[in-house]
Write a protein that holds these residues in place. Structure first.
Motif, PDB file in Angstrom:
ATOM      1  N   GLN A  11       0.829  -1.205   0.000  1.00 33.82           N
ATOM      2  CA  GLN A  11       0.000   0.000   0.000  1.00 33.82           C
ATOM      3  C   GLN A  11       0.863   1.255   0.000  1.00 33.82           C
ATOM      4  O   GLN A  11       0.588   2.229  -0.708  1.00 33.82           O
ATOM      5  CB  GLN A  11      -0.926  -0.003   1.216  1.00 33.82           C
ATOM      6  N   THR A 479     -13.279   7.086   4.374  1.00 34.03           N
ATOM      7  CA  THR A 479     -12.996   5.963   3.489  1.00 34.03           C
ATOM      8  C   THR A 479     -11.822   6.307   2.584  1.00 34.03           C
ATOM      9  O   THR A 479     -11.800   7.380   1.975  1.00 34.03           O
ATOM     10  CB  THR A 479     -14.235   5.624   2.625  1.00 34.03           C
ATOM     11  N   GLN A 481      -9.365   4.661  -0.603  1.00 33.49           N
ATOM     12  CA  GLN A 481      -9.342   3.629  -1.632  1.00 33.49           C
ATOM     13  C   GLN A 481      -8.142   3.852  -2.542  1.00 33.49           C
ATOM     14  O   GLN A 481      -7.867   4.980  -2.949  1.00 33.49           O
ATOM     15  CB  GLN A 481     -10.639   3.695  -2.452  1.00 33.49           C
ATOM     16  N   GLN A 506      -7.663  -1.791  -2.807  1.00 35.82           N
ATOM     17  CA  GLN A 506      -7.767  -1.892  -1.365  1.00 35.82           C
ATOM     18  C   GLN A 506      -8.633  -0.752  -0.861  1.00 35.82           C
ATOM     19  O   GLN A 506      -8.534   0.378  -1.353  1.00 35.82           O
ATOM     20  CB  GLN A 506      -6.395  -1.824  -0.698  1.00 35.82           C
ATOM     21  N   GLN A 508     -10.088   1.029   2.871  1.00 35.79           N
ATOM     22  CA  GLN A 508     -10.059   1.137   4.328  1.00 35.79           C
ATOM     23  C   GLN A 508     -11.166   2.083   4.754  1.00 35.79           C
ATOM     24  O   GLN A 508     -11.250   3.208   4.270  1.00 35.79           O
ATOM     25  CB  GLN A 508      -8.713   1.666   4.811  1.00 35.79           C
ATOM     26  N   ARG A 509     -12.020   1.612   5.670  1.00 38.39           N
ATOM     27  CA  ARG A 509     -13.159   2.417   6.095  1.00 38.39           C
ATOM     28  C   ARG A 509     -13.196   2.488   7.616  1.00 38.39           C
ATOM     29  O   ARG A 509     -13.104   1.466   8.304  1.00 38.39           O
ATOM     30  CB  ARG A 509     -14.460   1.806   5.568  1.00 38.39           C
ATOM     31  N   SER A 532     -13.786  -0.265  12.219  1.00 38.71           N
ATOM     32  CA  SER A 532     -12.994  -0.215  10.998  1.00 38.71           C
ATOM     33  C   SER A 532     -13.245  -1.466  10.180  1.00 38.71           C
ATOM     34  O   SER A 532     -13.624  -2.521  10.709  1.00 38.71           O
ATOM     35  CB  SER A 532     -11.501  -0.093  11.317  1.00 38.71           C
ATOM     36  N   ASP A 533     -13.020  -1.319   8.900  1.00 45.29           N
ATOM     37  CA  ASP A 533     -13.155  -2.451   7.993  1.00 45.29           C
ATOM     38  C   ASP A 533     -12.229  -2.211   6.807  1.00 45.29           C
ATOM     39  O   ASP A 533     -12.077  -1.073   6.351  1.00 45.29           O
ATOM     40  CB  ASP A 533     -14.606  -2.593   7.501  1.00 45.29           C
ATOM     41  N   SER A 534     -11.600  -3.276   6.330  1.00 50.11           N
ATOM     42  CA  SER A 534     -10.724  -3.164   5.165  1.00 50.11           C
ATOM     43  C   SER A 534     -11.052  -4.277   4.185  1.00 50.11           C
ATOM     44  O   SER A 534     -11.486  -5.368   4.578  1.00 50.11           O
ATOM     45  CB  SER A 534      -9.250  -3.237   5.571  1.00 50.11           C
ATOM     46  N   GLU A 535     -10.877  -3.967   2.919  1.00 51.81           N
ATOM     47  CA  GLU A 535     -11.156  -4.925   1.854  1.00 51.81           C
ATOM     48  C   GLU A 535     -10.002  -4.911   0.869  1.00 51.81           C
ATOM     49  O   GLU A 535      -9.393  -3.870   0.613  1.00 51.81           O
ATOM     50  CB  GLU A 535     -12.467  -4.578   1.140  1.00 51.81           C
ATOM     51  N   ASN A 536      -9.737  -6.048   0.290  1.00 50.74           N
ATOM     52  CA  ASN A 536      -8.663  -6.205  -0.685  1.00 50.74           C
ATOM     53  C   ASN A 536      -9.162  -7.193  -1.726  1.00 50.74           C
ATOM     54  O   ASN A 536      -9.358  -8.370  -1.423  1.00 50.74           O
ATOM     55  CB  ASN A 536      -7.406  -6.730   0.004  1.00 50.74           C
TER      56      ASN A 536
END
Length: 797
Positions: A11, A479, A481, A506, A508-509, A532-536
């Motif tokens: 990142q 957020t 991105q 990716q 990140q929220r 928090s929440d993250s996605e990839n």
């Protein structure tokens, strides 16, 4: 793949690449000055004639075959688009895309998206007024992030996440004054667009400054609604070259005043949904050298609205007006929008480098009607007699006694966006585009629940606090991105091409909530634990196109769209923390064709498609049913077709027709929902979208004593839609289909022109959207304005 290199995360590397390459992109042209573009001159074919070719990307070259000169005057205008990140004609782009040129926007007197969406088969809108829109393409629509991306030039517009993380519910309305064209891309977009979109993208492209010629335009219009009420508008544009061929500015400004057309039954007021709108745009173009162009674009717009454009059919007889509403309070709102965009475009012999940066901010203050909770009546359900439950005399007493309540919301969202991409030159045998994208969005939301004053307005002090407040809350949603994207087209033969693309990203929220006052409790601010929440993840695209004739192609495409998930915010009078919701995805499978006949005097385009929607997001509610949040349902599928025909049988007459049919419903097992109101079942139709959309238009041009004139007629039909999945839901209602017809006539006298327009000439309610907020409230519907007749005058200099 390793997640770090010498202790540096992927990142961090991507962020450094984006922030480092971006500034370099503005300096690179100086380094490339010694390597001039070799594409000019030999080996280059003439471009197709187009009224307004985009000036912000690569020049139009041989990718668009030439129409023979002897037929060009009689053929159809082919609008040039930059949807594929290079300039191509619509008929030579293997993509389901509609392009509305400036000429068409002017002929139909389009002021906002609401004025042209009926021109696009498969595009529908939920519309409660200016800045209160949700877009759907091919029947994909649900609460959550927007499924249709909205671009202003190179700015991916962000939405308010609000209290319930429903960022797609209130997209802004930027006036379509001095715009070059609008492009509507259908199906998932991501391999060419860093921000990505699940169901499609709408691109609004402004006119660029002319580096050579001083020019300008002024316009004024006056119109009236059926039943009274006058509207007026003033618009102006001036283009000033500062240094010929090097530096020019283009300044546009506008002001609109619309009187409104809704009668409030309980408030006993007419024309409550008035609109005041003022704004402008500054475009600066600087061309320091032949192959390098820098554009700065700034937007500002302030909108004030007297009330939401909600109608209540059950009150038509009582109000003696078909445009009646039954809100018990005034629901005004103000909407302030500004955005700034910097674009650097460098044409080199081996590639085109584009670097963009933008910042946007939007502020909105608005009031919601919650007054149907003022009584303990047993009135509920679609068949309830709301007039008997809420008589006017009782309402007046409760209003005077301060027993009517409302919610006032204040929202602010801002976002920084940057994108750097490289694209192959138009003459290259292999076409490719690759880039990196970054966006940071920050959203703040504040809610205040309290009483209204005797005039129906939310009661608040000058500092914004409500003296009668019984609940106050604030939320923050940040957020970030970052994405890499790319697409490559390889010609297997001269006629057969394959395309592949991918987007890796990716997200990140982070969300937080502060309760300033609990329900009917003291002011005792307290923070709830942040989440928090993250996605990839990654999405892909594959496409094969075949030109089986010089002016006919067929293509097959599979593309994936993705919509982020995240944590929900606390909701409810008694604080309720919903579970996080997961992302949803769409796979779009499409067989399309584009054909031109009779020397480009007839075109017939179309597509068959199937979209598989997994883990779809939808709106849930807290146990009281008063507060909404996002939950995941099961799967859905949408199967349909669309076709568009355009023809110029004789030089003076042009006609067009379009149709879209989509059968969209839930499939397979649906997850259990604790609240039966939110339970879904296989076979339920997707709400808020029509199965059929049809449109037609005809334009006849002629001379009146040597002056160019035209008359144009437009008709559109959309079939009915529902407001909820399940017929047993108290939020379920059926909105009938609608038909609308418009007529425009114009004449040009040298530098001057006049246009007479008549919209919704049959004075029908279109019911473009609607809702049942709870079982204790009547059905609300939204419609295009009543019959409107107006005169527009324009002068060019």
């Amino acid at each position: 793949m390793r997640n770090a290199l010498f202790g540096i995360t992927r990142q961090t590397l991507r962020t450094a690449l984006l922030l480092g390459v971006g500034p370099c992109a503005f300096a690179l042209p100086a380094l490339a000055a010694t390597a001039p573009d070799q594409t000019r001159g030999k080996g280059r074919a003439s471009p197709v004639a187009t009224a307004h070719p985009p000036a912000h990307s690569a020049p139009v070259v041989a990718a668009v075959p030439t129409v023979p000169a002897r037929h060009e005057a009689q053929g159809l205008e082919e609008v040039t688009v930059s949807a594929t990140r290079r300039n191509t004609g619509v008929q030579h782009t293997p993509m389901a895309i509609d392009a509305i040129s400036r000429r068409t926007l002017e002929q139909i007197h389009a002021q906002t998206i609401s004025d042209y969406f009926v021109q696009v088969p498969g595009l529908s809108i939920q519309d409660q007024g200016p800045g209160q829109k949700r877009y759907a393409i091919r029947n994909l629509t649900a609460a959550g992030e927007p499924q249709v991306g909205l671009y202003l030039d190179e700015i991916p517009v962000v939405g308010f996440t609000g209290e319930n993380t429903d960022a797609g519910a209130a997209q802004p309305d930027v006036k379509l004054w001095d715009m070059q064209q609008v492009e509507v891309l259908k199906g998932p977009q991501g391999t060419l667009y860093g921000s990505g979109s699940e169901g499609g993208t709408i691109r609004i492209i402004s006119e660029r400054p002319n580096l050579e010629k001083f020019s300008g335009q002024v316009n004024t219009s006056l119109s009236t609604y059926a039943g009274g009420g006058f509207n007026n508008s003033e618009n102006g544009t001036i283009n000033i070259p500062i240094i010929k061929d090097k530096l020019s500015i283009r300044l546009s400004a506008y002001r609109d005043s619309n009187s409104g057309w809704i009668k409030e039954y309980y408030l006993q007021q007419d024309k409550t949904n008035w609109v005041e709108n003022a704004g402008g745009r500054l475009n600066i173009r600087y061309k320091p050298m032949e192959n390098w162009t820098i554009d700065f674009i700034g937007y500002r717009q302030n909108t004030s609205v007297g009330d939401l454009s909600n109608l209540n059919p059950s009150y038509i007889d009582a109000a003696h007006n078909k445009w009646a509403a039954a809100s018990m309070i005034k629901q005004p709102y103000t909407d302030q929008f500004q955005a700034y965009n910097l674009i650097s475009t460098t044409h080199m012999k081996w590639a085109t480098l584009t670097a963009t940066a933008s910042w946007q901010e939007r502020k909105m203050t608005y009031t919601h009607d919650t007054s149907y909770n003022y009584t303990n009546s047993n009135c509920s359900g679609a068949d309830a007699n709301f007039l008997a439950c809420y008589p006017l005399s009782e309402y007046m007493t409760n209003l005077a006694d301060g027993k009517i309540n409302a919610v006032q919301d204040n929202q602010v969202v801002n976002a920084w966006t940057a994108e750097v991409r490289l694209s192959a030159p138009a003459h290259s045998r292999i076409q490719w585009t690759g880039g990196v994208f970054y966006q940071m969005r920050q959203n703040k939301f504040a809610l205040n629940y309290g009483g209204v004053d005797p005039y129906g307005y939310f009661d608040r002090n000058s500092d914004g606090w409500a003296p009668t407040s019984v609940l106050a809350r604030a939320n923050w949603d940040n957020t970030q991105q970052i994405a890499e994207f790319g697409e490559l087209t390889y010609p297997i033969t001269k006629k057969l091409k394959i395309t592949g693309g991918v987007r890796v990203f990716q997200v990140q929220r982070d969300v937080a909530s502060e309760q300033l006052r609990s329900y009917q409790g003291p002011y005792d601010p307290q923070f709830y634990p942040s989440q928090s929440d993250s996605e990839n993840s990654a999405t892909g695209k594959a496409l094969i196109s075949y030109d089986f004739m010089p002016h006919a192609m067929v293509y097959v495409e599979a593309a994936e769209g993705y919509r982020i998930g995240g944590p929900n915010l606390p909701v409810g009078f008694a604080v309720f923390q919903p579970a996080p919701y997961a992302p949803d995805t769409v796979w779009d499978y499409e067989l399309g064709w584009k054909t031109a006949w009779w020397h480009n005097r007839v075109t017939l385009d179309g597509a068959f498609y199937r979209m598989n929607w997994s883990n779809m997001q939808q709106q849930g509610t807290d146990p009281t049913g008063a507060f909404a949040y996002i939950v995941n349902a099961g799967s859905a599928e949408a199967t349909g077709f669309e076709a568009e025909l355009a023809a110029r049988p004789v030089q003076a007459l042009q006609i067009g027709m379009g149709v879209n049919y989509t059968d969209a419903h839930l499939v397979g097992s649906q997850p259990y929902q604790p609240d039966p109101v939110n339970q879904t079942h296989a076979g339920d139709d997707l709400p808020y979208v029509p199965r059929w959309t049809l449109n037609g238009n005809a334009t006849y041009t002629f001379d009146v004593m040597g002056h160019e004139s035209f008359i144009r007629g437009d008709v559109a039909y959309q079939s009915g839609r529902t407001t909820a999945f399940d017929r047993a839901s108290p939020n379920y209602a059926y909105l009938g289909g609608w038909f609308i017809a418009n007529i425009n006539m114009g004449i040009t006298f040298g530098r001057y022109s006049a246009q007479l327009y008549a919209n919704n000439i049959l004075n029908r309610q279109t019911r473009v959207s609607g809702r049942v907020s709870s079982s204790a409230q009547p059905l609300y519907v939204n419609s295009s304005p009543p019959a409107t007749i107006g005169l527009s005058l324009t002068a060019n200099f």
